[in-house]
Design an enzyme around this catalytic site. Structure first.
Site, mmCIF file in Angstrom:
data_model
loop_
_atom_site.group_PDB
_atom_site.id
_atom_site.type_symbol
_atom_site.label_atom_id
_atom_site.label_comp_id
_atom_site.label_asym_id
_atom_site.label_seq_id
_atom_site.Cartn_x
_atom_site.Cartn_y
_atom_site.Cartn_z
ATOM 1 N N ILE A 1 91.360 4.395 27.307
ATOM 2 C CA ILE A 1 90.629 5.624 27.615
ATOM 3 C C ILE A 1 89.420 5.687 26.686
ATOM 4 O O ILE A 1 89.576 5.690 25.474
ATOM 5 C CB ILE A 1 91.521 6.861 27.421
ATOM 6 N N ASP B 1 48.111 20.651 34.720
ATOM 7 C CA ASP B 1 46.925 21.490 34.580
ATOM 8 C C ASP B 1 45.774 20.610 34.172
ATOM 9 O O ASP B 1 45.983 19.544 33.617
ATOM 10 C CB ASP B 1 47.125 22.466 33.416
ATOM 11 N N ASP C 1 51.193 27.431 31.549
ATOM 12 C CA ASP C 1 51.038 28.081 30.249
ATOM 13 C C ASP C 1 51.070 29.604 30.344
ATOM 14 O O ASP C 1 51.466 30.279 29.420
ATOM 15 C CB ASP C 1 49.760 27.606 29.545
ATOM 16 N N ASP D 1 53.271 31.687 35.243
ATOM 17 C CA ASP D 1 53.642 30.310 35.583
ATOM 18 C C ASP D 1 55.149 30.092 35.582
ATOM 19 O O ASP D 1 55.624 29.058 36.053
ATOM 20 C CB ASP D 1 52.995 29.317 34.601
HETATM 21 P P1 ATP Z 1 43.808 25.012 34.346
HETATM 22 O O1 ATP Z 1 44.623 25.716 35.361
HETATM 23 O O2 ATP Z 1 43.626 23.585 34.620
HETATM 24 O O3 ATP Z 1 44.197 25.299 32.937
HETATM 25 P P2 ATP Z 1 41.690 26.904 34.231
HETATM 26 O O4 ATP Z 1 41.673 27.189 32.801
HETATM 27 O O5 ATP Z 1 40.378 26.827 34.915
HETATM 28 O O6 ATP Z 1 42.338 25.535 34.571
HETATM 29 P P3 ATP Z 1 42.708 29.487 34.750
HETATM 30 O O7 ATP Z 1 42.922 29.773 33.342
HETATM 31 O O8 ATP Z 1 43.641 29.981 35.777
HETATM 32 O O9 ATP Z 1 42.609 27.933 34.974
HETATM 33 O O10 ATP Z 1 41.248 29.989 35.094
HETATM 34 C C1 ATP Z 1 40.786 30.031 36.413
HETATM 35 C C2 ATP Z 1 39.329 30.389 36.451
HETATM 36 O O11 ATP Z 1 39.131 31.676 35.887
HETATM 37 C C3 ATP Z 1 38.461 29.470 35.617
HETATM 38 O O12 ATP Z 1 38.022 28.366 36.340
HETATM 39 C C4 ATP Z 1 37.315 30.372 35.233
HETATM 40 O O13 ATP Z 1 36.347 30.399 36.239
HETATM 41 C C5 ATP Z 1 37.960 31.726 35.134
HETATM 42 N N1 ATP Z 1 38.284 32.047 33.744
HETATM 43 C C6 ATP Z 1 38.968 31.317 32.873
HETATM 44 N N2 ATP Z 1 39.093 31.925 31.696
HETATM 45 C C7 ATP Z 1 38.479 33.096 31.817
HETATM 46 C C8 ATP Z 1 38.255 34.206 30.937
HETATM 47 N N3 ATP Z 1 38.725 34.227 29.714
HETATM 48 N N4 ATP Z 1 37.559 35.244 31.420
HETATM 49 C C9 ATP Z 1 37.108 35.245 32.670
HETATM 50 N N5 ATP Z 1 37.276 34.255 33.529
HETATM 51 C C10 ATP Z 1 37.947 33.177 33.127
#
Ligand code: ATP
Length: 871
Positions: free
Chosen positions: A281, A325, A610, A614
């Site tokens: 065993i 991402d 993140d 999500d």
């Molecule tokens: P990933 O999903 O690959 O991390 P990401 O950072 O572009 O990419 P999100 O954080 O969802 O994804 O952002 C989506 C969109 O929102 C961005 O492409 C940008 O145009 C806009 N965005 C991101 N950060 C900000 C912010 N702090 N203020 C306003 N608009 C933002």
């Protein structure tokens, strides 16, 4: 009651300044006074208890009884050896188990949440266990609350408190209210409680209670059950262990009954059967699997991957789609604004004129509607926002100065569903709404445009021109952020009215270079049969430009935007998904849809995330991966694995590690089972053929001791084979005994058994009057052939020379130690007497060594044939 006091009273009571926080010195004092900020946990088993639990096994009881009876019958040496073997076995068990436990404990420590506190005037991130009463805690969406807090500042703060209230709708919080009388936890709107979660907005709180002195501490005892995490393989092994146990006992019973018919010594055969059962065993297997898992997981930590759920280790090896991402994982997340678009022109950022009205508004919007901080020696916050502050800093405008000039009076935080962020700021006695965000989201809420000082209606043609500029920027892989504003008469406007009827100002485009090492990892993925997929909130062209550069996608047809996903029904999407490599402008809901669509085609999917939203997609994926640096606590909580460096390359190395761990566990199992089978076959055949018993009970126990412990463990920690990424992912449905294993395992068992019997027969012929002599030869062949055989199990394709005979030091040591021990038992005369064995002649040794090498040689030859056939 903290909630019925105003904030300055609370701060005074706790003796802390809101702006500076506690000093390190004071925090230390308070830590020793109040203790660590954690809930009391269950007492761990002591070493002695662990030891006792090793003995609490039915077979062991029988062995003890056997030893006792042997002693009564005058077989003192047998009795002593059985007891020693039992004790050594138990000690090995304790060492293995406590090692496994320690490793897991270390993992738990690593995944405990951190808290952002103000200490000595600066913001620092500390393990939440070090939080003390009086600490000033920064709260933002997605963070767990580390202790009980009285809020001292709040902006649209919402808190998920279902653990207390059962209410899944997040509770609104307000630092400024004062509550009279005694109210329930759910009604303490100016408080935040340990273990609850900020889902929206931001705030600041002062710690009023830690550890067991919190609301959750009061009900901690109810929450104390810890879940045991065992992997699917562990569960299957548990089952298998039971079957093997029953099977071995069955065979031992048959051996015993047959030997009764043969009129053998009843007591000796009883003892032999029991010893065989103990040897057959694989009781060490669960501990070995646990250690291999734990050690693999520790190796992964060094490579920046923290495994939160043990079953993930196994699944990792089967992953065939990695959804990642873009920002920060595939790219460096070091953004720099390089271009801007305003007044109908797309220009380099150097050309921006702060004196011009549009230019000025563009900078104001990007800096005021911004939560980051930027100075020459310190930058905090979202890299996108830091880049925007950096752009403003070129004109000597600091975040602090502009904030002081135009105080923020209201805000709607950024979230990746709206892809927008807005603030309301004071301009003398008027107020301005500033909104920044993704260009498509901004255009949807603008109806005017600022062009060289004039306000114009935003026509479809103008939108087309703007989008043309966006395409130009994004084809260069620039990340584009747009800005809009409007004037409002009062500071207090309805939240629904803020992001509405805005005036388009312009855009900024920033580069975010791909991580250097990622291109190679993507190539490695493809080589290993894994498809890398990019999932991003960013604009389609920007995403595709980067995907192309990294080798994720070749042509634009392989990309799709969230908006286009919505136009497809489930079936259409499911058909299309196979050909897609880039998903742009997706929201968290899309991520769930993508994971499900991939999974529906039988793929094993890993997904990164993140943000607060999500969690569902991380849970839906086979392997949810959270970002350790930028990730929120919620994402980390939902994930199976956390990347401490947020790097795509780490996912790929974790997959390789996962494959290695699985194959190492498999090696240990196959080794243990084939060796044990060999032992059973030896005795079974000998008894059936009515021979003398080729092995005594203590021989069986001894062989079990030297082969089932160290060599089996050494195989489990075999150094990673680089070749694992040359193969396609393992089919998770395929059994561990699939492939060539289902043939090689029994074959090797039969071989080891047969060779032991051969040694015995030859011994009987050589020394016709001495059964013990023949037994000695069988005894040595049984143990040494297993030790040699371990070498060839390390790889089921490559030869021992290709992988390097000495490349697994532990195994070499285990084999040498095994041989030395085995040789000592038969040559050191007092021990030899105990074991009833004789010292072998040189010729005998030559013979048994040659026999013992046969399994190794045969396995190597089989591999050679297989390799040639594959060619
Ligand atoms: P990933 O999903 O690959 O991390 P990401 O950072 O572009 O990419 P999100 O954080 O969802 O994804 O952002 C989506 C969109 O929102 C961005 O492409 C940008 O145009 C806009 N965005 C991101 N950060 C900000 C912010 N702090 N203020 C306003 N608009 C933002």
């Amino acid at each position: 009651m903290w909630y019925s006091k105003n904030t300055s009273e609370v701060l005074k009571d706790l003796n802390v300044d809101e702006k500076i926080g506690l000093s390190t010195e004071e925090a230390k004092n308070r830590l020793s006074k109040y203790g660590e900020n954690k809930l009391a946990s269950k007492k761990k088993k002591s070493i002695f208890q662990l030891f006792l639990s090793q003995l609490a096994d039915f077979m062991i009881y029988i062995l003890f009884a056997a030893a006792f009876i042997s002693g009564l019958m005058g077989e003192i040496s047998d009795a002593i050896i059985i007891v020693i073997v039992i004790l050594v076995n138990a000690i090995v068990g304790v060492v293995q188990e406590s090692k496994a436990e320690k490793a897991l404990e270390a993992l738990k420590q690593l995944s405990t949440p951190k808290a952002v506190v103000k200490r000595d005037g600066a913001l620092v991130e500390i393990p939440s266990e070090e939080v003390v009463p009086g600490d000033i805690i920064i709260i933002d969406a997605g963070r767990y609350i580390p202790a009980d807090l009285r809020l001292i500042e709040s902006a649209n703060l919402k808190m998920e408190e279902s653990a207390f209230t059962g209410e899944s709708v997040p509770a609104d919080k307000d630092a400024n209210v004062i509550i009279d009388g005694k109210v329930a936890v759910g009604d303490q709107h100016n408080m935040a409680f340990m273990s609850t979660l900020a889902t929206y907005g931001r705030g600041i709180g002062v710690v009023v209670g830690t550890g067991m002195d919190t609301e959750i501490g009061k009900i901690a005892r109810m929450l104390e059950q810890e879940e045991e995490d065992s992997t699917p393989l562990q569960k299957k092994l548990e089952q298998l262990g039971k079957y093997l146990g029953i099977g071995s006992i069955g065979i031992c019973l048959i051996i015993f009954l047959v030997s009764l018919f043969q009129k053998r010594d009843v007591f000796e055969m009883l003892l032999t059967s029991i010893s065989l059962a103990v040897a057959a065993i694989p009781e060490g297997l669960p501990a070995i699997v646990a250690i291999v898992l734990a050690m693999g997981v520790q190796r992964m930590i060094k490579e920046n991957a923290i495994i939160r759920k043990l079953p993930a280790v196994e699944t990792l090896g089967s992953v065939n789609i990695i959804c990642s991402d873009k920002t920060g994982t595939l790219t460096q997340n070091k953004m720099t604004v390089t271009k801007f678009y305003a007044d109908d022109k797309l220009l380099k950022i150097d050309a921006l004129d702060y004196k011009n009205k549009t230019g000025r508004l563009l900078i104001d919007c990007m800096m005021l509607c911004n939560d980051a901080t930027y100075s020459e020696n310190s930058k905090t916050g979202d890299p996108t926002e830091i880049a925007l502050l950096e752009a403003g800093f070129r004109y000597d405008i600091t975040k602090e100065s502009i904030n002081n000039r135009h105080k923020r009076v209201d805000e709607i935080p950024f979230d990746s569903d709206r892809k927008l962020m807005s603030t309301v700021n004071a301009y003398n006695d008027k107020y301005r709404v500033f909104t920044k965000g993704a260009i498509d989201s901004i255009l949807k809420i603008c109806n005017k445009l600022l062009l060289r000082g004039e306000l114009l209606e935003l026509t479809e043609n103008m939108k087309k021109d703007i989008l043309k500029a966006v395409d130009m920027m994004s084809d260069d892989a620039l990340r584009v952020l747009a800005a809009a504003y409007k004037e409002v008469p009062s500071a207090h406007i309805n939240i629904d009215e803020i992001e509405k009827d805005l005036i388009f100002i312009g855009m900024m485009g920033m580069i975010d270079p791909p991580r250097l090492e990622v291109k190679d990892s993507i190539a490695l993925c493809k080589h290993a049969g894994i498809t890398p997929v990019m999932i991003t909130g960013d604009y389609k062209n920007t995403a595709f430009a980067i995907a192309k550069e990294l080798g994720i996608a070749e042509n634009l047809d392989q990309s799709i935007s969230g908006e286009d996903i919505d136009k497809l029904n489930d079936e259409e999407f499911s058909n299309k998904v196979k050909s897609l490599r880039v998903f742009a402008r997706v929201s968290p809901e899309h991520k769930v849809k993508i994971v499900k669509a991939f999974k529906a085609h039988g793929n094993i999917v890993s997904m990164t995330g993140d943000g607060v939203n999500d969690a569902p997609s991380l849970k839906a994926a086979d392997i949810g991966v959270a970002m350790g640096i930028t990730g929120t606590d919620v994402a980390k909580g939902a994930a199976d694995m956390v990347l401490t460096d947020d790097n795509f390359t780490t996912i790929v190395s974790a997959v390789g590690e996962g494959r290695n761990i699985f194959s190492n566990i498999k090696k240990s199992i196959v080794f243990l089972l084939s060796c044990n089978l060999g032992e059973i076959i030896t005795l079974f055949v000998a008894i059936l053929l009515n021979w003398d018993s080729p092995l005594l009970p203590i021989h069986l126990l001894w062989v079990n001791l030297i082969t089932d412990s160290l060599p089996a463990l050494a195989l489990g920690v075999d150094p990673g084979d680089k070749g694992v990424m040359d193969l396609p992912p393992r089919n998770p449905k395929e059994s561990i005994f699939g492939g060539t294993t289902k043939l090689m395992l029994p074959l090797n068992g039969v071989l080891i058994g047969a060779l032991t019997l051969v040694a015995f027969r030859v011994g009987e012929n050589l020394y016709p009057n001495s059964v013990p002599h023949a037994r000695t030869m069988a005894f040595v062949v049984l143990s040494i052939s297993q030790l040699f055989y371990a070498l060839s199990i390390r790889n089921d394709r490559k030869s021992i020379f290709q992988i390097g005979i000495f490349s697994n030091h532990f195994l070499i040591i285990a084999i040498i130690v095994g041989i030395i021990l085995q040789a000592s038992v038969i040559t050191i005369s007092p021990i030899a007497q105990l074991f009833k064995v004789y010292s072998l002649t040189i010729k005998d040794w030559g013979f048994v060594i040659i026999l013992s090498l046969i399994p190794l040689v045969i396995n190597e030859l089989t591999k050679l044939i297989l390799r040639n056939k594959e060619k």
